[in-house]
Structures are given as structure tokens and as C-alpha cells.
Design an enzyme around this catalytic site. Sequence first.
Site, PDB file in Angstrom:
ATOM      1  N   ASP A  39      -6.005  28.392  50.173  1.00  0.00           N
ATOM      2  CA  ASP A  39      -5.778  27.201  50.997  1.00  0.00           C
ATOM      3  C   ASP A  39      -4.601  26.352  50.573  1.00  0.00           C
ATOM      4  O   ASP A  39      -4.205  25.455  51.303  1.00  0.00           O
ATOM      5  CB  ASP A  39      -7.036  26.316  51.001  1.00  0.00           C
ATOM      6  CG  ASP A  39      -7.201  25.566  49.696  1.00  0.00           C
ATOM      7  OD1 ASP A  39      -6.936  26.153  48.629  1.00  0.00           O
ATOM      8  OD2 ASP A  39      -7.587  24.384  49.738  1.00  0.00           O
ATOM      9  N   ASP A  60      -0.890  29.240  47.064  1.00  0.00           N
ATOM     10  CA  ASP A  60      -1.488  30.483  47.555  1.00  0.00           C
ATOM     11  C   ASP A  60      -0.567  31.224  48.513  1.00  0.00           C
ATOM     12  O   ASP A  60      -0.839  32.380  48.845  1.00  0.00           O
ATOM     13  CB  ASP A  60      -2.807  30.178  48.285  1.00  0.00           C
ATOM     14  CG  ASP A  60      -3.859  29.594  47.361  1.00  0.00           C
ATOM     15  OD1 ASP A  60      -3.882  29.996  46.186  1.00  0.00           O
ATOM     16  OD2 ASP A  60      -4.635  28.738  47.810  1.00  0.00           O
ATOM     17  N   ASP A  74      -8.957  32.672  46.034  1.00  0.00           N
ATOM     18  CA  ASP A  74      -8.578  31.597  45.129  1.00  0.00           C
ATOM     19  C   ASP A  74      -9.841  30.790  44.847  1.00  0.00           C
ATOM     20  O   ASP A  74     -10.767  30.778  45.661  1.00  0.00           O
ATOM     21  CB  ASP A  74      -7.514  30.727  45.795  1.00  0.00           C
ATOM     22  CG  ASP A  74      -7.188  29.491  44.990  1.00  0.00           C
ATOM     23  OD1 ASP A  74      -6.837  29.641  43.814  1.00  0.00           O
ATOM     24  OD2 ASP A  74      -7.322  28.387  45.536  1.00  0.00           O
TER      25      ASP A  74
END
Length: 669
Positions: free
Chosen positions: A536, A540, A310
Site C-alpha cells: 500500500d 511498495d 507487505d
Amino acid sequence: MGPLVRFFRSYPLVAATIAVGVVGAVLELGGQPLLARWVLTVFAVAVALRQARAMVADLRAGTYGVDVLAVTAIGATVAVGEHWAALVVCLMLAGGEALEDYAAGRAQRELSALLERAPVIAHLVVDGSVADVPVARVHAGDELLVKPGEIVPVDGVLTSAGAYLDESSLTGESLPVEHGRGDSLLSGSVNGREVVRMRATAAAADSQYQRIIELVRQAQGSKAPFVRLADRVAVPFTLVSLGVAATAWAVSGDPVRFAEVLVVATPCPLIIAAPVAFMAGMSRAALGGIIVKNGGTLEQLSRVRTAAFDKTGTLTYGRPEVAAVLPGPGLEPDELLGLAAAVEQYSTHPLAAAVVHAAREQGLPLRHATEVEETTAHGVRATVAGRRVVVGKEGFVAAEVVDPPTAAAAPENGSGPGPAPRPGSAARPGPAARPGSAPESALAPGHTAVHVGVDGRHAGTIWLADRVRAETPATLAALHRAGVGTTVMLTGDAEATARGIGAAIGIDDVRAGLLPEHKVEAVRGLRDRPVMMVGDGVNDAPVLAVADVGVAMGARGSTAASESADVVIMLDDLARTVRAVQIGRRTMRVAWQAIGLGVALSVGLMVVAAVGLLPAIVGAWTQEAVDLACILWALLASRPGAAERAEEAFLAAGDHAAPGVREPALTTP
């Protein structure tokens, strides 16, 4: 109770075996060899029958070939009259559990230490007095006192002026961390030399340390697929051993050869070495602030071929920072930034906080503002030192001024979504930007503009960007060196922004404009597997769950992400992903080496015994040495290899800037 007594109470079969050996020795020395033989033989047969019963239960449970050789070896040695060798085999079986427990304890001592350090008592402050209460009775909002050297019992906020805390058990950070009033405190941290006060923000069950403990319990109860595979390796090893023993008997015509071969052919290295190596690897990871939930994850980490990330909060810091200050004619950069910060200090918007932070970093005083008016999601108006200042979006400011924003060049030093300055370095003025203010169309990819109007005229623009983490370029390069073939960035950002950042940090594959469900599809569609996904945030969690290895980064990150992930990195440090991969690969390598060592030594001893050069009693003791050697080798997984030490030294040096990536400074003319 002495340690020897505790040992014998924990392992009664070891005590019984030693006692029978002492009785047998006394009888032989006393001139009763036949009686000694019968004592040892009866005991050996009883142990063999007991082990055979356990063996049948294991076979029914699907664990094949574990004790067949040992039971056969006892029977063979008894049959050929090698009763002392039979007793040594019994001791090997009885002591194997103790040896495995000792090795496992050594291997998982860091994991066990986390469990043992779980806080039990909290010092609750009520009406000025302090009472000791079970930590389970602490609630959010309670005021607590933490004495020197004690563990912070629950998550909270520091109410004392300052504190130094040891957070090594949570994050792997070896140095004490300084905290000031209002800072968040993680449960499990160890207080320094001063008594401090704090306010609980969560109950014990909801605190960070309890979540870690739950992860550790999952890790301790796991069994890696590799370990199950090692159990099955015992089957062909058993067949080969029986074949060698039978051949030696047939060729020599002496049944003693059969027993001599079997006493050196026990599969203990296959049974013990793999789980010890995995526990050692998981323990070493925990010491570095990396919680691996199960042993199978270490095997997957060892084979990772694609690493997906990400962007926001993972490859970047996840917060806006001032990248450039572009004042209009007649204004100095510090003056523009100071006026904007004086107004923005009254706003709760994240961009406002970034402007205020930049002013403080530059050492600018925050002047008092009056007549403050905020229009949510648009901007703020206020009066500062008699001047009417408006700060916010382009349209909001344009409605307050008589001149529209004019085009301005991008900062010439490459400010923007590049790596942040190294920790401890100050923002340095870069080359001058051209005078003027920038409209939205002039923004570089990845930037957001905050416009400033002063006394009815457009006074300038402040550019903000989410900066790339300092360690990101070096981490990606290190993953490639560790054998990860492809790195992928998955982000909801615009294509231009994502590709600009990807090119700057060395990402192989950039996929932009993705919603959470699109990220899931992207990870499922990656061909070079296994895939490690690092994220995080709450959004996600789905993609971490579908990846072969999901890695949640940051001790203070989303609980949902941590629960969905296979690996939780407690320290907010992207470089720990490289360490996790390296630990996985070294663990697998050491486990195979330990098994290979055990098999090679056992086969060599079998050949020596087959030609009649290794008496049964000597072979039995030699096999004990083989088992010990394999276990000691498996424990090497708790230590880094030479390649890992070199990589960790490079990352620890702090020189994280990748070639061609310049560190942006706060741009001012």
C-alpha cells in the site's frame, strides 16, 4: 429518434440484409422466384467479398481463421443454390458485431457506469455566492457546495458539520458512510439528502475519481492473452470443419452436404465468448471496489500460486495503538493513561496521537496542561493539575526521575501484534499485569514503550503496537482454500517481531529486515509462480511492479503504488484480495466453458449435417442460437459461483479470528 432507427443507423449491414430478405420474400410471393434468387445471390456475394477483404486485413494483422469459415459458407451455399441459407449467414455476420457490442455492454456496464458518472460541473462558492463552473477549473483551496444526490467533483475536506455519502462506486461499500467536519471526501462519492460544503484539496485531474477513470480506460482498452489464444484456437477448428465438410461431400457425392456442414461451423463462439467473459469479470470486480487494469491480469490472478504481503499497512493497520497500560505502585491505569494523554495532546508524534486516542476510547477527560515543552523525537514535559508530568522515551524520562524503570511481566492476555477487536466492539480490560514499569529490555516483540514520569518518579509504561487487521487471518486461510499454496510476509521489521506476527496470523514464509530493493529480489526469487504481491505504500511501488500481479490496497493509498500495480483495491480491506483471485478463476473457468460449449454444439451440428439430417437454412438459424448460448454463458462471469458465495458469506460474517489467535484488549490491572 426511436431505438430501432438508432440500431439500424449503427449497424447498416443488418438493415441492408433485412431489407434484401424482405424484397426477396415479396418477389417469391409475387411469382418471381428466379429474380428473388438473383437478388439474394448478388447481395450474398457482395457481403462475402466485403468480408473476404476484411479477412485478408485480419490475416495480415495476425488474427487467423476468424472469418474463413463464414466466407466459405456463403460461397458454398450460393454455389449449391441455397440462397436463403446464404442470406442467413450474411445476417449472422452482420448481426455478430451488434450481438458482441450488446454482450460487451452488458459485461462492462459497471466499468462504463464509472466513466459516465464522471463529474462535469462544480458549484464554486465565491464571496458568499455560488457559481457553476467546469470541474476542470476547480483548484486546491476552493470552497465548493455539493447538492443532494450530486457527485463530489474533486477530493476535499468536509467543512459542514456532517454528511452521509454513498461511496459504493469507489469502494464497493453498499451502505452510506457518515462523515464529520474535517473528514476527507473522495471525488466520485454521491452526497446524501443535505446540502454540504467542502474545501477542495486537489484539482480534478489529481483527484481520486479521475485516477480511477484512467484505470478503467486502460482496462477497457486491454486485450487478454487468453483472448489472443482463443483467436488461434479458431485455426484448428477451421481446419477440422473444412475436413468434415469435405469428407461429407466425398462420401455422399452431394456438394450440398459441404455447404450444410459449413453453415453450422462458424467460429463466433471462439471470437466473442472469451472477451465477453473477461469484460464481465472486470466489471464484476469494479462493482466490488477492485479495479483490474487489464484482461491479462485476470488470467494471472486465476493462476496465482504464491501471495506475498507487505506488513505495515497491509497485514496490519499501519498505525500504533495502545496495547497495554502498566502503572507503577500507587497509580491506577486510568490515572496513568489520563496524565499521559493530557501531555501528549500537545504533541504531533504518531505515538502521542495513539495515547490520546486510547484515553478518549476509555472515556477519560483530557485535562488542560500548562508549561508544555516538547523535545523533538524524545518526549514532552508539562504540568497537569499541579503535577509535573514527563512522557517519552526511556532515556528522556529517566533523566527526569530519581528511580529507573524496573522489570515487569508482559501482559498476560497476549496483548500485542494480534488482530484488533472487531468493528464496533469496545476495548475490554484484560487480566491484571504485575505492578511496575517496564524497561526496553522487557518489551515483547513488535511493541514500543512510552514511559511516564510524575513528580520526579517513574510512574509507569504504556505499550503500543501496530495491530494486525481483523480480517488478516481469515484472508490468509481463504487464499489457501482458493488454491494459493504459499503466503509470504516481506517486512523491514526485526526478525523476532516479524516471526511473532507471522506465527499468529498463519503466514507460511516470513522474511524480515528487508529494504525495498531486498523485497524486489525476494519476489523475483520466489519459485512457485505466478506471484501476487500486495502492498500500500510508496516503498511498495518497485516490488508491485516486478510481481506477476501487483495489488495496491486502499483508495487513499499511495499514487505511486496504484500506478505500479495491476490491481487497485479501492476499499481498505485485505479480504478483497481473496475476491480478486476468485473472480480471476471464475472468469477463466466461464470463458473456457463458453468456448467448450460452442465447439461441442458446433461439432455436434456438423455431424448431424454431414449425414444429411440438417438442411442448410435450418443449420444457419441453429448456429445463431449456438452463438447466443455461448455469449449468455460467458456473461455468467459477472456473477459469483457457489464456492465464491460461500466464501464471501464467511468473510462478511465478521468472524475473522483464526484458531489460536486471541484478540488483544487494553490491558489494565
